[in-house]
Scaffold this active site. Structure first.
Site, short mmCIF file in Angstrom:
data_model
loop_
_atom_site.label_atom_id
_atom_site.label_comp_id
_atom_site.label_asym_id
_atom_site.label_seq_id
_atom_site.Cartn_x
_atom_site.Cartn_y
_atom_site.Cartn_z
N LYS A 55 45.99 47.05 34.05
CA LYS A 55 44.72 46.89 34.68
C LYS A 55 44.87 45.69 35.58
O LYS A 55 44.53 45.43 36.65
CB LYS A 55 43.75 46.82 33.84
CG LYS A 55 43.11 48.05 33.30
CD LYS A 55 41.93 47.75 32.10
CE LYS A 55 41.70 49.32 31.72
NZ LYS A 55 40.96 48.91 30.26
N GLN A 99 37.78 46.30 26.13
CA GLN A 99 38.89 47.21 25.75
C GLN A 99 38.61 47.85 24.20
O GLN A 99 38.57 47.08 23.25
CB GLN A 99 40.19 46.75 25.79
CG GLN A 99 41.31 47.59 25.51
CD GLN A 99 41.52 48.81 26.58
OE1 GLN A 99 41.42 48.49 27.68
NE2 GLN A 99 41.80 49.63 26.07
N ASP A 122 33.01 50.84 32.85
CA ASP A 122 33.42 51.74 31.95
C ASP A 122 32.44 53.08 32.15
O ASP A 122 32.62 53.91 31.54
CB ASP A 122 33.63 51.35 30.47
CG ASP A 122 35.12 51.17 30.05
OD1 ASP A 122 35.83 51.88 31.08
OD2 ASP A 122 35.31 50.44 29.17
#
Ligand code: NDP
Length: 295
Positions: A55, A99, A122
């Protein structure tokens, strides 16, 4: 014999990342804004570390700022919540991604709900989930957003298709259903209690498999000519102590019936980070009421 078109997620993701890099460059020159993505990683999960590294690399390649916060597994929940609050207040940060999975002593729901919905790249915050459900502009979860792009790369119009999604998680199955409803598909969501799954899958013009069980969806369940998008990532033994990745669909058999199918790896996986970058760009524009993001 493979007759299906193989949907090249790697190439489609690369093209999307190039579009985003161009849009970022033009945003910088027109408004002086450089979108920034902050990633919070708690603990030592090796797969998460690899993913976060990718990422960061792809964020930088797109011309965005990347902020990484790696914290030990025993970090108290209140410290994570305080960090998220600081990132909410930091104007350089447009997107915040925590995460998952988080260590057991941390309430993931509480953490997600602390993220400013405008920075929730997200798309897991209830505000974004709700907006998606009622058809308003939202930050959409990255994996289903990527699946939609892959399906539309085969058939730009999905109107009227029978779509069957196998899996009803909040991060894949449910938002996928909302996206396909918005494309005017007739949507069925199947799950572990669904009766006669082969028959349900066999009706689908579009199958989205998001189960997490290696090659569970058999080739002869697939309706001839269907589009098959396989979200599953399962590591299985490959002999001599080695392992390999397979999807939730029995690929070789399904590829003899489907019109188009995503491989694993190289299908949905690469799209997830590309869509995360797209969401970060969208958040950077949205927070400042700037030009529309690329679609
Ligand atoms: P979850 O475990 O959260 O959900 C799995 C779903 O599959 C559940 O709804 C479950 O039903 C359903 N299910 C389980 N067994 C069966 C069965 N025998 N028949 C029908 N349905 C069943 O998984 P996720 O949605 O998080 O992930 C799914 C897969 O996608 C995993 O392999 C994951 O690794 C992969 N993934 C890949 C990503 C990528 O970037 N490519 C990103 C995210 C996930 P029930 O609700 O009834 O329990």
């Amino acid at each position: 014999m493979t007759t299906a078109r193989i949907i090249d997620g790697k190439a489609i993701a690369e093209a999307l990342r190039s579009d985003i890099a161009r849009a970022v460059a033009s945003l910088k020159s027109s408004s002086g804004v450089t979108p920034g993505l902050a990633v919070v990683l708690v603990g030592e999960d090796p797969a998460s570390h690899v993913y976060v590294r990718n990422k960061a690399k792809q964020t930088a390649e797109a011309g965005m700022l990347s902020f990484e916060h790696r914290l030990p597994a025993d970090t108290p929940e209140k410290d994570i919540l305080a960090l998220v609050a600081r990132l909410n207040a930091d104007d350089r940060v447009d997107g915040i991604l925590v995460q998952l999975p988080l260590p057991k002593h941390i309430d993931a729901k509480k953490v997600i709900e602390t993220i400013d919905p405008a920075k929730d790249v997200d798309g897991f915050h209830p505000v974004n989930a709700g907006r998606l459900a009622i058809g308003e502009q939202a930050l959409v979860p990255c994996t289903p957003a990527g699946c939609l792009i892959l399906a539309k790369s085969v058939s730009p119009k999905l109107t009227g298709m029978d779509a069957v999604i196998v899996g009803r998680s909040n991060i894949v199955g449910k938002p996928m259903a909302q996206l396909l409803l918005a494309e005017d598909c007739t949507v069925t969501i199947a799950h572990s209690r669904t009766r006669n799954l082969p028959e349900v899958v066999g009706r689908a013009d579009l199958v989205i498999a998001a189960v997490g069980r290696p090659e569970m969806i058999e080739g002869d369940w697939i309706k001839p000519g269907a589009i098959v998008i396989d979200v599953g990532i399962n590591r299985v033994p490959a002999g001599s102590g080695k392992s390999k990745l397979v999807g939730d669909v029995s690929y070789a058999a399904a590829a003899t019936r489907a019109a188009a199918i995503t491989p694993v790896p190289g299908g949905v996986g690469p799209m997830t980070i590309a869509c995360l970058l797209r969401n970060t760009f969208q958040a950077a524009c949205g927070r400042r009421h700037l030009t529309a993001p690329p679609s």
